[in-house]
Design a protein around this motif. Sequence first.
Motif, PDB file in Angstrom:
ATOM      1  N   TYR A 112       0.644  -0.994  -0.045  1.00  0.00           N
ATOM      2  CA  TYR A 112       0.009  -0.240   0.650  1.00  0.00           C
ATOM      3  C   TYR A 112       0.822   0.956  -0.392  1.00  0.00           C
ATOM      4  O   TYR A 112       2.075   1.202   0.771  1.00  0.00           O
ATOM      5  CB  TYR A 112      -0.686  -0.210   0.995  1.00  0.00           C
ATOM      6  N   ALA A 113       0.216   2.521  -0.363  1.00  0.00           N
ATOM      7  CA  ALA A 113       0.466   3.667  -0.439  1.00  0.00           C
ATOM      8  C   ALA A 113      -0.499   4.742   0.752  1.00  0.00           C
ATOM      9  O   ALA A 113      -1.163   4.689  -0.015  1.00  0.00           O
ATOM     10  CB  ALA A 113       1.137   4.437  -1.657  1.00  0.00           C
ATOM     11  N   ARG A 114       0.399   4.945   1.661  1.00  0.00           N
ATOM     12  CA  ARG A 114      -0.666   5.855   2.515  1.00  0.00           C
ATOM     13  C   ARG A 114       0.491   7.506   2.416  1.00  0.00           C
ATOM     14  O   ARG A 114       1.462   7.545   2.619  1.00  0.00           O
ATOM     15  CB  ARG A 114      -0.314   5.349   3.969  1.00  0.00           C
ATOM     16  N   PHE A 115      -0.556   8.455   2.345  1.00  0.00           N
ATOM     17  CA  PHE A 115      -0.048   9.603   2.300  1.00  0.00           C
ATOM     18  C   PHE A 115      -0.835  10.201   3.238  1.00  0.00           C
ATOM     19  O   PHE A 115      -2.332  10.209   3.652  1.00  0.00           O
ATOM     20  CB  PHE A 115      -0.823   9.901   1.019  1.00  0.00           C
ATOM     21  N   ALA A 116      -0.150  11.621   3.694  1.00  0.00           N
ATOM     22  CA  ALA A 116      -1.478  12.857   4.916  1.00  0.00           C
ATOM     23  C   ALA A 116      -0.720  13.554   4.311  1.00  0.00           C
ATOM     24  O   ALA A 116       0.032  13.803   4.345  1.00  0.00           O
ATOM     25  CB  ALA A 116      -0.839  12.282   6.312  1.00  0.00           C
ATOM     26  N   MET A 117      -1.489  14.379   4.531  1.00  0.00           N
ATOM     27  CA  MET A 117      -1.215  15.562   4.259  1.00  0.00           C
ATOM     28  C   MET A 117      -2.110  16.724   4.780  1.00  0.00           C
ATOM     29  O   MET A 117      -3.273  16.974   5.310  1.00  0.00           O
ATOM     30  CB  MET A 117      -1.776  16.131   2.198  1.00  0.00           C
ATOM     31  N   PRO A 118      -1.124  17.932   5.064  1.00  0.00           N
ATOM     32  CA  PRO A 118      -2.282  19.369   6.054  1.00  0.00           C
ATOM     33  C   PRO A 118      -2.869  19.709   5.057  1.00  0.00           C
ATOM     34  O   PRO A 118      -2.268  19.750   3.978  1.00  0.00           O
ATOM     35  CB  PRO A 118      -0.818  20.086   6.703  1.00  0.00           C
ATOM     36  N   ILE A 119      -4.199  20.578   4.973  1.00  0.00           N
ATOM     37  CA  ILE A 119      -4.760  20.484   4.406  1.00  0.00           C
ATOM     38  C   ILE A 119      -5.074  22.109   5.512  1.00  0.00           C
ATOM     39  O   ILE A 119      -5.077  22.428   6.408  1.00  0.00           O
ATOM     40  CB  ILE A 119      -6.239  20.581   4.415  1.00  0.00           C
ATOM     41  N   THR A 120      -4.547  23.348   4.088  1.00  0.00           N
ATOM     42  CA  THR A 120      -4.492  24.649   4.741  1.00  0.00           C
ATOM     43  C   THR A 120      -4.996  25.687   4.023  1.00  0.00           C
ATOM     44  O   THR A 120      -5.803  25.773   3.002  1.00  0.00           O
ATOM     45  CB  THR A 120      -2.452  25.197   4.831  1.00  0.00           C
ATOM     46  N   TYR A 121      -5.581  26.705   4.987  1.00  0.00           N
ATOM     47  CA  TYR A 121      -6.277  27.771   3.906  1.00  0.00           C
ATOM     48  C   TYR A 121      -5.301  29.089   4.410  1.00  0.00           C
ATOM     49  O   TYR A 121      -5.977  28.809   5.230  1.00  0.00           O
ATOM     50  CB  TYR A 121      -7.730  27.498   4.365  1.00  0.00           C
TER      51      TYR A 121
END
Length: 181
Positions: A112-121
């Motif tokens: 698997y490939a797991r990707f976590a990314m912050p969501i910014t505004y």
Amino acid sequence: RKLVVITAASTSAALLLAGGGFLAWDVLAFRTLIQRDLAYQARVLGANIAPALVFNDERAIGEAISAFELSPRVVTACVYGGDRRLVATYHRERSGSCPAASSVDSSFTWQYARFAMPITYAGSRMGTLFVDRDLADDQERMLIGIATVAGLIVLCTLVALAVGALLQRSIVEPMLHLAET
């Protein structure tokens, strides 16, 4: 006969090394492409989700995350708010689940490939997007590559044996004819 076998063995060894090198390059290049594609999808979706997180519009977040239906390898996607509360989920199969917000991180294995990314505004962190993608296509590609290299080695070894036998005959027969006279 020994010369023919030695030639065929060296040909097979060279093909194995060359084929293995091409296969390794192909797998690494494909995995890099998967990582880039997953990061790109997450960035685009994160940019679409950020305003909805600002206004706490869970319906809009759910609609946006459902875009992963178009990515057949994405198994799970989860959106966590700034308070680490699970806001929206997408699961290809009903049995899927999102990890606890504290354990969300990026990783890349053979399964698997797991990707976590912050969501910014506007420079502020609004939440986190987590995407889990299976790598069945990567494994299929590797198996096809291995089968192709193995088939080419067998085919080229047989051709090398046949050519070697023909060449041996064209060299040895005149010598035997010369020895008889």
